[in-house]
Design a protein around this motif. Structure first.
Motif, mmCIF file in Angstrom:
data_model
loop_
_atom_site.group_PDB
_atom_site.id
_atom_site.type_symbol
_atom_site.label_atom_id
_atom_site.label_comp_id
_atom_site.label_asym_id
_atom_site.label_seq_id
_atom_site.Cartn_x
_atom_site.Cartn_y
_atom_site.Cartn_z
ATOM 1 N N ALA A 40 0.825 -1.205 0.000
ATOM 2 C CA ALA A 40 0.000 0.000 0.000
ATOM 3 C C ALA A 40 0.864 1.261 0.000
ATOM 4 C CB ALA A 40 -0.935 -0.008 1.215
ATOM 5 N N ALA A 41 1.965 1.236 0.751
ATOM 6 C CA ALA A 41 2.838 2.403 0.839
ATOM 7 C C ALA A 41 3.552 2.682 -0.478
ATOM 8 C CB ALA A 41 3.861 2.196 1.966
ATOM 9 N N ALA A 42 3.893 1.624 -1.213
ATOM 10 C CA ALA A 42 4.650 1.781 -2.462
ATOM 11 C C ALA A 42 3.763 2.010 -3.677
ATOM 12 C CB ALA A 42 5.512 0.534 -2.695
ATOM 13 N N ALA A 43 2.472 1.708 -3.568
ATOM 14 C CA ALA A 43 1.594 1.657 -4.731
ATOM 15 C C ALA A 43 1.564 2.947 -5.531
ATOM 16 C CB ALA A 43 0.176 1.280 -4.295
ATOM 17 N N GLU A 44 1.509 4.096 -4.866
ATOM 18 C CA GLU A 44 1.370 5.361 -5.573
ATOM 19 C C GLU A 44 2.703 6.026 -5.893
ATOM 20 O OE1 GLU A 44 -1.666 8.189 -4.618
ATOM 21 O OE2 GLU A 44 -2.775 6.742 -3.413
ATOM 22 N N LEU A 45 3.803 5.448 -5.476
ATOM 23 C CA LEU A 45 5.113 6.043 -5.741
ATOM 24 C C LEU A 45 5.566 5.692 -7.161
ATOM 25 C CD1 LEU A 45 6.914 5.284 -2.353
ATOM 26 C CD2 LEU A 45 5.736 7.386 -3.056
ATOM 27 N N PRO A 46 5.752 6.683 -8.036
ATOM 28 C CA PRO A 46 6.118 6.408 -9.423
ATOM 29 C C PRO A 46 7.361 5.544 -9.576
ATOM 30 C CG PRO A 46 5.481 8.706 -9.172
ATOM 31 C CD PRO A 46 5.558 8.123 -7.792
ATOM 32 N N ALA A 47 8.282 5.630 -8.633
ATOM 33 C CA ALA A 47 9.521 4.860 -8.728
ATOM 34 C C ALA A 47 9.262 3.364 -8.765
ATOM 35 C CB ALA A 47 10.435 5.196 -7.547
ATOM 36 N N PHE A 48 8.131 2.912 -8.209
ATOM 37 C CA PHE A 48 7.846 1.484 -8.151
ATOM 38 C C PHE A 48 6.906 1.013 -9.267
ATOM 39 C CE2 PHE A 48 9.137 2.516 -3.822
ATOM 40 C CZ PHE A 48 10.074 1.534 -3.593
ATOM 41 N N HIS A 49 6.345 1.938 -10.042
ATOM 42 C CA HIS A 49 5.449 1.534 -11.123
ATOM 43 C C HIS A 49 6.175 0.691 -12.170
ATOM 44 C CE1 HIS A 49 2.715 5.259 -10.228
ATOM 45 N NE2 HIS A 49 2.653 4.322 -9.290
ATOM 46 N N SER A 50 7.450 0.970 -12.366
ATOM 47 C CA SER A 50 8.192 0.293 -13.416
ATOM 48 C C SER A 50 8.559 -1.142 -13.068
ATOM 49 C CB SER A 50 9.466 1.071 -13.750
ATOM 50 O OG SER A 50 10.292 1.190 -12.604
ATOM 51 N N VAL A 51 8.316 -1.569 -11.834
ATOM 52 C CA VAL A 51 8.638 -2.951 -11.454
ATOM 53 C C VAL A 51 7.417 -3.693 -10.924
ATOM 54 C CG1 VAL A 51 11.073 -2.484 -11.008
ATOM 55 C CG2 VAL A 51 9.417 -2.198 -9.157
ATOM 56 N N ALA A 52 6.243 -3.109 -11.067
ATOM 57 C CA ALA A 52 5.025 -3.739 -10.567
ATOM 58 C C ALA A 52 4.541 -4.833 -11.501
ATOM 59 C CB ALA A 52 3.926 -2.694 -10.382
ATOM 60 N N THR A 53 3.981 -5.886 -10.930
ATOM 61 C CA THR A 53 3.410 -6.959 -11.740
ATOM 62 C C THR A 53 2.167 -6.490 -12.482
ATOM 63 O OG1 THR A 53 4.246 -8.641 -10.226
ATOM 64 C CG2 THR A 53 2.421 -9.290 -11.649
ATOM 65 N N GLN A 54 1.390 -5.613 -11.846
ATOM 66 C CA GLN A 54 0.206 -5.042 -12.469
ATOM 67 C C GLN A 54 0.203 -3.532 -12.277
ATOM 68 O OE1 GLN A 54 -2.757 -7.440 -10.281
ATOM 69 N NE2 GLN A 54 -3.460 -8.211 -12.260
ATOM 70 N N LEU A 55 -0.511 -2.855 -13.170
ATOM 71 C CA LEU A 55 -0.663 -1.411 -13.075
ATOM 72 C C LEU A 55 -2.142 -1.074 -13.013
ATOM 73 C CD1 LEU A 55 1.974 -0.467 -15.777
ATOM 74 C CD2 LEU A 55 2.200 -0.061 -13.314
ATOM 75 N N HIS A 56 -2.474 -0.130 -12.150
ATOM 76 C CA HIS A 56 -3.865 0.277 -11.968
ATOM 77 C C HIS A 56 -3.986 1.769 -12.251
ATOM 78 C CE1 HIS A 56 -7.389 1.452 -9.301
ATOM 79 N NE2 HIS A 56 -7.908 0.640 -10.190
#
Length: 260
Positions: free
Chosen positions: A237-253
């Motif tokens: 939940a803490a990392a979800a909205e941080l753009p730095a982690f979007h590039s390594v997420a399994t899914q994008l919302h």
């Protein structure tokens, strides 16, 4: 053995499936609550495209909303009917057979306060058309929730598994696939997904990375370490909205509203 809570009772353990849905569900519930306040009604009309057996439709209906699920699979719709009955919300859920490309063969345009398009864009022939149709089903200023497979998460997973050639293939392939054996037809970057939404008339409000860490953490750790699952959910939940982690997420919302 888990540490007891201050009241002397051990808190109930959340299921592993929560790792897949918790971030999206929390965001979606808040968006539906805001939409209900704006419209002045406790019961919204919600469309769930590709909603399958109701993993989101049933919880949404439990909030008091009316949900129409469109899915091409008769088996999934049968499971949805059974699941809705068991949850006591059969009167608020309707399942119809169809898909996002032929959406208006089975539902009306401009008829919904919110539309969910989760796990659909990866499989359709024309994702842009799919998003346009979901937006066209919304009423003015309605809420849209898009969830799709992320490219970066797949690249990272293949590399960490030692499949470096496949990781590079996914990184350079136009569809984000790591090879002929890849079960996922298409993956997206955050920029690609937000562009699809914006081009279809969506004012993007937020982008979330989903399952940033969950698919990389050994399952045995989550299953055996006391409170590990709860801690991991909070980290997600803490990392979800941080753009730095979007590039390594399994899914994008992507969450947004239909532009006037």
């Amino acid at each position: 053995m888990p540490d007891p809570s201050p009241g002397g009772k051990t808190p109930p353990r959340q299921p592993r499936s929560a790792l897949r849905t918790s971030v999206v569900w929390d965001v979606l519930k808040d968006a539906l609550d805001r939409r209900a306040k704006v419209t002045g009604t406790d019961s919204l009309d919600v469309l769930d495209t590709g909603g399958g057996s109701g993993s989101f439709a049933v919880p949404v209906s439990r909030l008091g909303h009316r949900v129409t699920v469109v899915d091409p699979s008769p088996n999934a719709l049968f499971a949805l009917e059974r699941r809705a009955a068991e949850a006591g919300v059969a009167d608020r859920i309707k399942g119809v057979q169809g898909d996002v490309h032929g959406l208006f063969d089975v539902v009306e345009r401009d008829g919904y306060d919110a539309v969910l398009c989760h796990g659909v864009l990866e499989y359709v022939d024309d994702p842009a058309e799919g998003v346009r149709n979901t937006v066209a089903a919304l009423r003015a200023d309605g809420t849209i929730s898009l969830l799709a497979a992320g490219l970066g998460g797949a690249v990272l997973a293949r590399a960490l598994a030692g499949h470096f050639t496949e990781a590079r293939q996914a990184l350079t392939d136009p569809a984000g696939r790591w090879g002929d054996g890849d079960p996922m037809p298409r993956r997206f970057t955050a920029e690609q997904l937000t562009t699809l939404a914006s081009d279809a008339g969506v004012e993007v409000g937020a982008v979330h990375g989903v399952r940033v860490f969950a698919d990389l953490v050994p399952g045995v750790l989550v299953d055996t370490e006391p409170r590990a699952l709860e801690a991991l959910l909070k980290l997600e939940a803490a990392a979800a909205e941080l753009p730095a982690f979007h590039s390594v997420a399994t899914q994008l919302h992507v969450l947004g509203e239909k532009r006037a």
